[in-house]
Design a protein around this motif. Structure first.
Motif, PDB file in Angstrom:
ATOM      1  N   ALA A   1       0.806  -1.228   0.000  1.00  0.00           N
ATOM      2  CA  ALA A   1       0.000   0.000   0.000  1.00  0.00           C
ATOM      3  C   ALA A   1       0.839   1.278   0.000  1.00  0.00           C
ATOM      4  CB  ALA A   1      -0.924   0.011   1.207  1.00  0.00           C
ATOM      5  N   LEU A   2       2.042   1.203   0.544  1.00  0.00           N
ATOM      6  CA  LEU A   2       2.817   2.422   0.785  1.00  0.00           C
ATOM      7  C   LEU A   2       3.703   2.750  -0.407  1.00  0.00           C
ATOM      8  CD1 LEU A   2       3.778   4.567   2.865  1.00  0.00           C
ATOM      9  CD2 LEU A   2       5.456   2.913   3.609  1.00  0.00           C
ATOM     10  N   ALA A   3       3.543   3.965  -0.963  1.00  0.00           N
ATOM     11  CA  ALA A   3       4.316   4.351  -2.147  1.00  0.00           C
ATOM     12  C   ALA A   3       5.750   4.713  -1.776  1.00  0.00           C
ATOM     13  CB  ALA A   3       3.637   5.525  -2.830  1.00  0.00           C
ATOM     14  N   GLU A   4       5.935   5.471  -0.733  1.00  0.00           N
ATOM     15  CA  GLU A   4       7.283   5.894  -0.354  1.00  0.00           C
ATOM     16  C   GLU A   4       7.350   6.097   1.155  1.00  0.00           C
ATOM     17  OE1 GLU A   4       6.825  10.633  -1.199  1.00  0.00           O
ATOM     18  OE2 GLU A   4       7.256   9.306  -2.879  1.00  0.00           O
ATOM     19  N   ALA A   5       8.591   6.228   1.646  1.00  0.00           N
ATOM     20  CA  ALA A   5       8.756   6.379   3.087  1.00  0.00           C
ATOM     21  C   ALA A   5       8.012   7.616   3.578  1.00  0.00           C
ATOM     22  CB  ALA A   5      10.238   6.489   3.414  1.00  0.00           C
ATOM     23  N   GLY A   6       7.344   7.476   4.701  1.00  0.00           N
ATOM     24  CA  GLY A   6       6.524   8.568   5.217  1.00  0.00           C
ATOM     25  C   GLY A   6       7.326   9.519   6.087  1.00  0.00           C
ATOM     26  N   SER A   7       6.598  10.332   6.812  1.00  0.00           N
ATOM     27  CA  SER A   7       7.234  11.354   7.631  1.00  0.00           C
ATOM     28  C   SER A   7       7.407  10.854   9.063  1.00  0.00           C
ATOM     29  CB  SER A   7       6.332  12.587   7.620  1.00  0.00           C
ATOM     30  OG  SER A   7       6.661  13.424   8.683  1.00  0.00           O
ATOM     31  N   THR A   8       8.464  11.358   9.717  1.00  0.00           N
ATOM     32  CA  THR A   8       8.640  11.037  11.142  1.00  0.00           C
ATOM     33  C   THR A   8       8.152  12.190  12.019  1.00  0.00           C
ATOM     34  OG1 THR A   8      10.882  11.958  11.152  1.00  0.00           O
ATOM     35  CG2 THR A   8      10.675   9.592  10.693  1.00  0.00           C
ATOM     36  N   GLU A   9       7.595  13.219  11.424  1.00  0.00           N
ATOM     37  CA  GLU A   9       7.196  14.411  12.193  1.00  0.00           C
ATOM     38  C   GLU A   9       6.095  14.100  13.209  1.00  0.00           C
ATOM     39  OE1 GLU A   9       6.312  18.066  10.476  1.00  0.00           O
ATOM     40  OE2 GLU A   9       8.432  18.407  10.055  1.00  0.00           O
ATOM     41  N   ILE A  10       6.112  14.825  14.295  1.00  0.00           N
ATOM     42  CA  ILE A  10       5.025  14.709  15.269  1.00  0.00           C
ATOM     43  C   ILE A  10       4.678  16.099  15.808  1.00  0.00           C
ATOM     44  CG2 ILE A  10       5.379  12.360  16.107  1.00  0.00           C
ATOM     45  CD1 ILE A  10       6.879  13.664  18.489  1.00  0.00           C
ATOM     46  N   SER A  11       3.532  16.150  16.439  1.00  0.00           N
ATOM     47  CA  SER A  11       3.117  17.375  17.108  1.00  0.00           C
ATOM     48  C   SER A  11       3.004  17.070  18.599  1.00  0.00           C
ATOM     49  CB  SER A  11       1.759  17.790  16.528  1.00  0.00           C
ATOM     50  OG  SER A  11       1.412  19.033  17.037  1.00  0.00           O
TER      51      SER A  11
ATOM     52  N   PHE B 132       2.177  19.137  22.182  1.00  0.00           N
ATOM     53  CA  PHE B 132       1.769  20.373  22.849  1.00  0.00           C
ATOM     54  C   PHE B 132       1.742  21.546  21.854  1.00  0.00           C
ATOM     55  CE2 PHE B 132       4.424  18.031  26.165  1.00  0.00           C
ATOM     56  CZ  PHE B 132       3.354  17.238  26.541  1.00  0.00           C
ATOM     57  N   ASP B 133       1.063  21.297  20.733  1.00  0.00           N
ATOM     58  CA  ASP B 133       0.855  22.315  19.689  1.00  0.00           C
ATOM     59  C   ASP B 133       2.139  22.779  19.014  1.00  0.00           C
ATOM     60  OD1 ASP B 133      -1.863  22.302  20.105  1.00  0.00           O
ATOM     61  OD2 ASP B 133      -1.691  23.752  21.762  1.00  0.00           O
ATOM     62  N   GLN B 134       3.165  21.960  19.064  1.00  0.00           N
ATOM     63  CA  GLN B 134       4.398  22.330  18.363  1.00  0.00           C
ATOM     64  C   GLN B 134       4.875  21.150  17.520  1.00  0.00           C
ATOM     65  OE1 GLN B 134       7.469  23.996  20.879  1.00  0.00           O
ATOM     66  NE2 GLN B 134       8.979  23.730  19.252  1.00  0.00           N
ATOM     67  N   ARG B 135       5.384  21.443  16.322  1.00  0.00           N
ATOM     68  CA  ARG B 135       5.877  20.392  15.446  1.00  0.00           C
ATOM     69  C   ARG B 135       7.320  20.051  15.799  1.00  0.00           C
ATOM     70  NH1 ARG B 135       2.407  17.407  13.271  1.00  0.00           N
ATOM     71  NH2 ARG B 135       3.615  16.914  11.398  1.00  0.00           N
ATOM     72  N   TYR B 136       7.614  18.762  15.846  1.00  0.00           N
ATOM     73  CA  TYR B 136       8.989  18.284  16.016  1.00  0.00           C
ATOM     74  C   TYR B 136       9.291  17.303  14.888  1.00  0.00           C
ATOM     75  CZ  TYR B 136       8.869  20.278  20.748  1.00  0.00           C
ATOM     76  OH  TYR B 136       8.776  21.134  21.812  1.00  0.00           O
ATOM     77  N   ALA B 137      10.599  17.125  14.623  1.00  0.00           N
ATOM     78  CA  ALA B 137      10.985  16.351  13.430  1.00  0.00           C
ATOM     79  C   ALA B 137      10.832  14.850  13.601  1.00  0.00           C
ATOM     80  CB  ALA B 137      12.434  16.678  13.062  1.00  0.00           C
ATOM     81  N   ALA B 138      10.840  14.376  14.839  1.00  0.00           N
ATOM     82  CA  ALA B 138      10.824  12.922  15.053  1.00  0.00           C
ATOM     83  C   ALA B 138      10.310  12.613  16.459  1.00  0.00           C
ATOM     84  CB  ALA B 138      12.226  12.359  14.873  1.00  0.00           C
ATOM     85  N   PRO B 139       9.805  11.395  16.661  1.00  0.00           N
ATOM     86  CA  PRO B 139       9.257  11.044  17.987  1.00  0.00           C
ATOM     87  C   PRO B 139      10.344  10.638  18.970  1.00  0.00           C
ATOM     88  CG  PRO B 139       8.924   9.227  16.468  1.00  0.00           C
ATOM     89  CD  PRO B 139       9.593  10.318  15.678  1.00  0.00           C
ATOM     90  N   ILE B 140      11.389  11.460  19.027  1.00  0.00           N
ATOM     91  CA  ILE B 140      12.510  11.139  19.912  1.00  0.00           C
ATOM     92  C   ILE B 140      12.969  12.410  20.605  1.00  0.00           C
ATOM     93  CG2 ILE B 140      14.085  11.313  17.887  1.00  0.00           C
ATOM     94  CD1 ILE B 140      14.750   9.075  20.852  1.00  0.00           C
TER      95      ILE B 140
ATOM     96  N   VAL C  62      14.245  18.456  17.631  1.00  0.00           N
ATOM     97  CA  VAL C  62      13.678  17.475  18.572  1.00  0.00           C
ATOM     98  C   VAL C  62      13.802  18.051  19.983  1.00  0.00           C
ATOM     99  CG1 VAL C  62      14.260  15.483  17.115  1.00  0.00           C
ATOM    100  CG2 VAL C  62      15.860  16.201  18.905  1.00  0.00           C
ATOM    101  N   PRO C  63      12.944  17.634  20.914  1.00  0.00           N
ATOM    102  CA  PRO C  63      13.034  18.203  22.270  1.00  0.00           C
ATOM    103  C   PRO C  63      14.338  17.841  22.973  1.00  0.00           C
ATOM    104  CG  PRO C  63      10.906  17.129  21.928  1.00  0.00           C
ATOM    105  CD  PRO C  63      11.776  16.750  20.767  1.00  0.00           C
ATOM    106  N   TYR C  64      14.894  18.836  23.641  1.00  0.00           N
ATOM    107  CA  TYR C  64      16.073  18.629  24.485  1.00  0.00           C
ATOM    108  C   TYR C  64      15.668  19.011  25.911  1.00  0.00           C
ATOM    109  CZ  TYR C  64      20.098  20.193  27.160  1.00  0.00           C
ATOM    110  OH  TYR C  64      20.994  20.391  28.185  1.00  0.00           O
ATOM    111  N   THR C  65      15.873  18.115  26.846  1.00  0.00           N
ATOM    112  CA  THR C  65      15.462  18.378  28.228  1.00  0.00           C
ATOM    113  C   THR C  65      16.685  18.652  29.092  1.00  0.00           C
ATOM    114  OG1 THR C  65      13.813  16.668  27.804  1.00  0.00           O
ATOM    115  CG2 THR C  65      13.886  17.600  30.033  1.00  0.00           C
TER     116      THR C  65
END
Ligand SMILES: Cc1cc2nc3c(=O)[nH]c(=O)nc-3n(C[C@H](O)[C@H](O)[C@H](O)COP(=O)(O)O)c2cc1C
Length: 402
Positions: free
Chosen positions: A66-76, A78-86, A114-117
Motif C-alpha cells: 500500500a505504501l508508495a514511499e517512506a513517510g514522515s517522522t514528524e510529530i506534534s 503540545f501544539d508544536q511540530r517536532y521532526a521525530a518522535p525522539i 527534537v526536544p532537548y530536556t
C-alpha cells in the motif's frame, strides 16, 4: 573523538552505523569513569538489561503493497511540530561524560528540531540553554522542598521567563540509590575526590581533557544562584544531596502544576493508577520510565508497563516512553504499543564519547532515519499510523495481579 572538520552523515555512518556501535566505541575509548557513569545501572544492572530484553522481545508485523514511499517522522507535541518522535532525556551532569555536553546536546536538538530536556542539576543554566535551543528546550526538575519549595518556584519562574516549552517533574527519585559501577569508578560519593585511576584516565584522554580546558569542570549551574559565592564543589554536592530529590507527594505536584502554566510532564510513571493520578492533576504528559534502570534494579522494564498505562489514560494525556531506547525499531515498538513519542538518555551520552560535539547530531540522525525506515518497512505512513502495526510479545500485564 572529535574531528577538525565536520564529517558528513555518510562518513560518520560508515564508522558508527548504529547507537550500539557508539556504545562499543565508548566502552573501549572513553575515560573509564565516564563510561561507567553513563552506562552503569542500579544494583547488578538487571534493570538496564531487562529494558533491553523486553524491547528486543517485541516483534512487529509488516504489511506490504500500500505504501508508495517512506513517510514522515514528524510529530506534534503540545501544539508544536517536532521532526521525530525522539527526545533527549534529562541527565544530571552529562559533563562528566564530556565537559560541555549540555551545550552540544542543546545545539544538536535545536538543529534537528527534537526536544532537548535540560536537567535542573545539569551543567548549564536554563537561560544559557534557552539561548541555544529556543524552539526545543524542555526543563526537568526534581523535588526541591527547601524553604517551602522556594528554589523550585524560582526555577519555574526562570524557566517560564525564557520560554521553556514544557516542564518535566521527576517522581521516581524518592531516594538516591547506589550505582555500583559509578561508585567503583570514583563517582557517587558525598565528596568529589578523584581516585588514581580517574586521574590517569583524564591524563590519557586528550579529547576529554581538551573539552575540560575549553568548557570547565562540570557544575550544577542552575543552583549556583542559591549558593553562597564561596561554595566549593563539595558544598554544592552536599547541598544537592541534602536538598534536591526526595519523595514528591501528589499534593506537592499539584502545587507545581498550579504554578506552571505551560505544558507539564510527569516522569517516572510505571503504575497505571499513578498515571491516572497524573491525569487527574492535569498533567499534559507522562513519561513511562524506570529511569533507565538506574534507581532500583528490580523495577519492571518500562515498555512492559506501557500497554496498561496507555489503556488506563485512554488518550487523556500524551504518553512518552523511555528506558532502553537504542534504535528506530525500539522507537516504533513503543509507538506500536501506544506511546506518542520516546526519550533516550544513554544513547546520547555514548554518542558524545564516540564523536565529541558531533555525537548528538549523529545519534539523532541515526534514530530518525531508522524510525523512517522501520515505519516504511511496516507499511506505516506516519508516526500516528504506527499504532495500527500488529505487535507480538509475551504479555506481561500487571493488570491480572490487581
Ligand atoms: C547519566 C544519567 C543521568 C541522569 N540524570 C537524571 C536526572 O537528573 N533526572 C532525571 O529525571 N533522570 C535522569 N536520568 C534518567 C534519564 O532521564 C532517562 O530516564 C533514562 O536515561 C532513560 O533510559 P536510557 O538511558 O536507557 O535511554 C539520567 C540518566 C543518565 C544516563
Amino acid at each position: 573523538m572529535g574531528t577538525a572538520k565536520t564529517a558528513s552523515y555518510d562518513e560518520l555512518r560508515m564508522r558508527f552505523p548504529t547507537v550500539d556501535t557508539m556504545r562499543d566505541y565508548a566502552r573501549t575509548h572513553a575515560p573509564h569513569f565516564a563510561f561507567e557513569y553513563a552506562d552503569g545501572g542500579a544494583g547488578c544492572d538487571a534493570g538496564t538489561t531487562r529494558n533491553r530484553t523486553a524491547l528486543d522481545a517485541i516483534e512487529l508485523l509488516p504489511r506490504y503493497g500500500a505504501l508508495a514511499e517512506a513517510g514522515s517522522t514528524e510529530i506534534s507535541l503540545f501544539d508544536q511540530r517536532y521532526a521525530a518522535p525522539i527526545a533527549i532525556s534529562p541527565m544530571g551532569t552529562p559533563g562528566i561524560v564530556l565537559p560541555g555536553a549540555d551545550r552540544f546536546l542543546a545545539q544538536a536538538a535545536q538543529a534537528a528540531r527534537v526536544p532537548y530536556t535540560l536537567g535542573m542539576i545539569g551543567g548549564a543554566t536554563v537561560e544559557e540553554m534557552a539561548a541555544l535551543a529556543p524552539d526545543v528546550l524542555w526543563f526537568q526538575m526534581l523535588r526541591c522542598s527547601l524553604s517551602d519549595h522556594k528554589i523550585a518556584f524560582d526555577l519555574m519562574r526562570r524557566a517560564d521567563a525564557c520560554g521553556v516549552r514544557a516542564l518535566v517533574l521527576t517522581m521516581d527519585v524518592p531516594v538516591y540509590t547506589t550505582r555500583p559501577r559509578a561508585t567503583l569508578a570514583g563517582l557517587g560519593g558525598s565528596r568529589f575526590s578523584p581516585n588514581a585511576r580517574m586521574m590517569w584516565d583524564i591524563a590519557t584522554s586528550p579529547a576529554w581533557f581538551a573539552a575540560l580546558l575549553a568548557n570547565g569542570i562540570p557544575r550544577f549551574a542552575n543552583l549556583k544562584k542559591y549558593m553562597p559565592p564561596s561554595a566549593s564543589i563539595n558544598d554544592v554536592i552536599a547541598f544537592t544531596q541534602r536538598e534536591i530529590g526526595g519523595a514528591f507527594s501528589w499534593e506537592e505536584v499539584a502545587r507545581y502544576r498550579d504554578f506552571w502554566k505551560r505544558p507539564l510532564v510527569i516522569k517516572g510513571i510505571l503504575h497505571p493508577q499513578d498515571a491516572e493520578k497524573a491525569v487527574a492533576l492535569g498533567a499534559d504528559g507522562i513519561i513511562v520510565s524506570n529511569h533507565g534502570g538506574r534507581q532500583v534494579d528490580a523495577l519492571p522494564a518500562s515498555i512492559d508497563c506501557l500497554p496498561d498505562i496507555v489503556k488506563a489514560v485512554a488518550g487523556r494525556t500524551t504518553v512518552f516512553l523511555d528506558s532502553g531506547i537504542r534504535s528506530g525499531s525500539d522507537i516504533v515498538r513503543a509507538l506500536a504499543l501506544g506511546a506518542n513519542a520516546t526519550f533516550a538518555g544513554k544513547a546520547f551520552l555514548w554518542s558524545l564519547s564516540a564523536l565529541g560535539a558531533e555525537g548528538p547530531a549523529h545519534a539523532i540522525r541515526i534514530l530518525q532515519e531508522e524510525t523512517r525506515a522501520t515505519l516504511a518497512q511496516l507499511g506505516a505512513t506516519s508516526v500516528a499510523d504506527a499504532q495500527h502495526v500488529m505487535t507480538r510479545h509475551i504479555p506481561r500485564s500487571w493488570a491480572a495481579l490487581r
